[in-house]
Write a protein that holds these residues in place. Structure first.
Motif, short mmCIF file in Angstrom:
data_model
loop_
_atom_site.label_atom_id
_atom_site.label_comp_id
_atom_site.label_asym_id
_atom_site.label_seq_id
_atom_site.Cartn_x
_atom_site.Cartn_y
_atom_site.Cartn_z
N MET A 1 -60.32 38.29 -108.25
CA MET A 1 -61.14 38.18 -109.25
C MET A 1 -62.24 37.11 -108.82
SD MET A 1 -61.01 37.57 -113.37
CE MET A 1 -60.06 39.28 -113.66
N ASN A 2 -63.44 37.56 -108.91
CA ASN A 2 -64.56 36.42 -108.54
C ASN A 2 -65.66 36.25 -109.62
OD1 ASN A 2 -63.60 36.35 -105.83
ND2 ASN A 2 -64.46 38.26 -105.36
N PHE A 3 -65.93 37.24 -110.30
CA PHE A 3 -66.92 37.41 -111.12
C PHE A 3 -66.55 37.88 -112.72
CE2 PHE A 3 -68.80 38.00 -107.07
CZ PHE A 3 -69.93 37.03 -107.28
N CYS A 4 -67.17 37.30 -113.54
CA CYS A 4 -66.76 37.56 -115.04
C CYS A 4 -67.30 39.04 -115.53
CB CYS A 4 -67.44 36.40 -116.11
SG CYS A 4 -67.35 37.08 -117.78
N SER A 5 -66.36 39.88 -115.82
CA SER A 5 -66.70 41.48 -115.99
C SER A 5 -67.44 41.40 -117.15
CB SER A 5 -65.50 41.94 -115.99
OG SER A 5 -64.60 41.62 -117.25
N VAL A 6 -67.51 40.30 -117.94
CA VAL A 6 -68.65 40.69 -119.41
C VAL A 6 -69.96 40.29 -118.90
CG1 VAL A 6 -68.76 39.60 -121.60
CG2 VAL A 6 -66.57 39.88 -120.80
N CYS A 7 -70.18 38.95 -118.24
CA CYS A 7 -71.52 38.62 -118.21
C CYS A 7 -71.82 38.28 -116.68
CB CYS A 7 -71.52 37.08 -118.87
SG CYS A 7 -70.93 35.70 -117.99
N GLY A 8 -71.03 38.56 -115.66
CA GLY A 8 -71.31 38.38 -114.26
C GLY A 8 -71.42 37.22 -113.69
N ARG A 23 -55.53 30.72 -115.31
CA ARG A 23 -56.33 31.87 -115.46
C ARG A 23 -57.80 31.93 -115.03
NH1 ARG A 23 -51.90 34.37 -118.46
NH2 ARG A 23 -51.12 32.84 -119.89
N GLU A 35 -54.39 38.47 -116.99
CA GLU A 35 -53.78 39.32 -116.05
C GLU A 35 -52.34 39.73 -116.67
OE1 GLU A 35 -55.69 39.07 -111.99
OE2 GLU A 35 -54.94 37.05 -112.68
N ASN A 36 -51.79 40.90 -116.62
CA ASN A 36 -50.73 41.39 -117.18
C ASN A 36 -49.80 42.47 -116.40
OD1 ASN A 36 -52.66 41.12 -119.89
ND2 ASN A 36 -50.64 40.11 -120.02
N PRO A 37 -48.47 42.52 -116.46
CA PRO A 37 -48.09 43.52 -115.77
C PRO A 37 -48.27 44.78 -116.21
CG PRO A 37 -46.25 41.69 -116.54
CD PRO A 37 -47.75 41.50 -117.04
N ARG A 38 -48.03 45.81 -115.12
CA ARG A 38 -48.43 47.08 -115.42
C ARG A 38 -47.06 47.87 -115.71
NH1 ARG A 38 -53.09 49.72 -112.45
NH2 ARG A 38 -52.33 49.19 -110.33
N GLU A 73 -51.67 55.13 -119.02
CA GLU A 73 -52.96 55.05 -119.42
C GLU A 73 -52.97 54.52 -120.79
OE1 GLU A 73 -55.36 55.72 -117.50
OE2 GLU A 73 -54.64 57.22 -116.05
N CYS A 74 -54.12 53.96 -121.04
CA CYS A 74 -54.54 53.53 -122.69
C CYS A 74 -54.47 54.76 -123.32
CB CYS A 74 -55.75 52.83 -122.67
SG CYS A 74 -55.79 51.20 -121.96
N ASN B 2 -68.77 44.87 -118.13
CA ASN B 2 -70.03 45.20 -117.90
C ASN B 2 -70.14 44.97 -116.12
OD1 ASN B 2 -71.07 45.44 -120.63
ND2 ASN B 2 -70.64 43.19 -120.70
N PHE B 3 -69.79 44.21 -115.65
CA PHE B 3 -69.87 43.70 -114.32
C PHE B 3 -68.48 43.71 -113.70
CE2 PHE B 3 -72.99 41.49 -116.55
CZ PHE B 3 -74.19 41.77 -116.15
N SER B 5 -65.60 42.81 -111.23
CA SER B 5 -65.08 41.31 -110.98
C SER B 5 -65.10 41.07 -109.68
CB SER B 5 -63.82 41.26 -111.76
OG SER B 5 -62.94 42.40 -111.25
N PRO B 37 -52.30 49.77 -120.62
CA PRO B 37 -51.59 49.20 -121.68
C PRO B 37 -51.04 47.79 -121.46
CG PRO B 37 -51.14 51.35 -121.75
CD PRO B 37 -51.72 51.09 -120.43
N MET B 72 -46.41 39.86 -122.07
CA MET B 72 -45.78 39.35 -120.99
C MET B 72 -46.78 38.86 -119.64
SD MET B 72 -43.51 42.25 -118.93
CE MET B 72 -42.48 41.98 -117.32
N CYS B 74 -47.60 37.88 -115.62
CA CYS B 74 -47.18 38.41 -114.24
C CYS B 74 -46.03 37.57 -113.73
CB CYS B 74 -48.51 38.38 -113.29
SG CYS B 74 -49.53 39.51 -113.76
N HIS B 109 -53.16 49.93 -127.48
CA HIS B 109 -52.88 49.87 -125.92
C HIS B 109 -51.79 48.99 -125.72
CE1 HIS B 109 -56.60 52.00 -126.26
NE2 HIS B 109 -57.34 50.83 -126.22
#
Lengths: 190, 190
Positions: A1-8, A23, A35-38, A73-74, B2-3, B5, B37, B72, B74, B109
């Motif tokens: 993760m390099n950039f904020c997904s909300v504002c860039g 974080r 970030e959470n487990p899947r 999936e969600c 929006n962007f 990451s 989720p 939870m 990681c 989710h």
């Protein structure tokens, strides 16, 4: 993760106030990117003393046998995810019978959930991610060609039930309790 | 979202090739941003016929009673997450005894996992997210002041075991099988 997904804006790695883990935090808009487990959900699709396995058409582990399973999936439940994956990978419709295994794999940030299920018909067909589908007798599973450690553990646990408790009619009696287990990385195994 | 990451480029919402659901996709670097989720893990910390509950100091549901539980992280297992949350919210050390409930909440989710646990000592103390800790007799739980539907279901299921099976010595016998259930949004409940 390099950039904020909300504002860039470029993110920073730091421990937010009142937190104890680093974080990705955006210094521009303040968003904390957790970030959470899947969760992976799948089934053990059974028909009497046989089980349906899928031979993988995609990486990783192309050509190896697996249980139908995939990322949740969600907007769906774990049961719905398990049934959907069984449909997508094997074209098979199942009835969910019981929670069979909850397998933690912390080093890859995943939790695998398997439900025991009954095949409702024999109209299955390989999906896009599957090379071949086969019904294996439980006494004759492809142990040397299984795709993943969680698939192996789920199958071993299924047979433990069989080995210890055949009904008087010779039918398989599966484990009552789900297996709850943490799988360690290969390097950490005894 | 929006962007991207990874590269910071604006993302698009579309169905990737060989997929069936819309995803956030980066037209610049090609990254597909899956959303999955999240798992919440917690405990039912028991001491004989009593259970430890926490009164919440934070939103949502400030002032209401909850089981120690949280998202939870990681690199940990569901058992480790449940024990960590019990330590962080209640300062309580527990031994995990059994998987108690797997509760799906698809509309938010989330999947909530609760383990039944035994309190190892009585040195607990409220954490930063907790106003107050109390040991409640199982016969006297604060049903009208519970924080979340999953907490209610986990406690109801615990008592179902008690109601149906006291041992000859009068000790509580808890349910053998975990509760597996999907919780619907309030608007969809009967």
């Amino acid at each position: 993760m390099n950039f904020c997904s909300v504002c860039g804006h470029p993110v920073e790695r730091k421990i937010p106030p009142f937190d104890h883990l680093p974080r990705y935090v955006c210094p521009n808009c303040g968003t904390i990117h957790y970030e959470n487990p899947r969760l992976v959900a799948g089934t053990l699709p059974l028909l009497g003393n046989q089980i349906l396995l899928c031979r993988r058409a995609i990486a990783p582990r192309i050509g190896y046998w697996t249980l139908p399973a995939g990322f949740m999936e969600c907007n769906e439940s774990t049961l719905e995810a398990a049934m959907r994956e069984t449909w997508e990978e094997a074209g098979a419709r199942v009835r969910i019978d019981a929670l069979h295994a909850l397998l933690d794999i912390p080093h890859i940030h995943q939790v695998h959930l398997f439900y025991r299920a009954t095949l409702l018909d024999q109209d299955w067909a390989p999906g896009a991610e599957t090379l071949e589908i086969r019904l294996f007798p439980l006494s004759c599973l492809p142990w040397d060609e299984l795709a993943f450690p969680t698939v192996r553990r789920a199958l071993e646990y299924l047979l433990r039930g069989e080995a210890t408790s055949l009904t008087p009619q010779g039918a398989v009696r599966y484990p009552t309790l789900p297996l709850v287990e943490t799988l360690l990385p290969r390097s950490a195994r005894p």
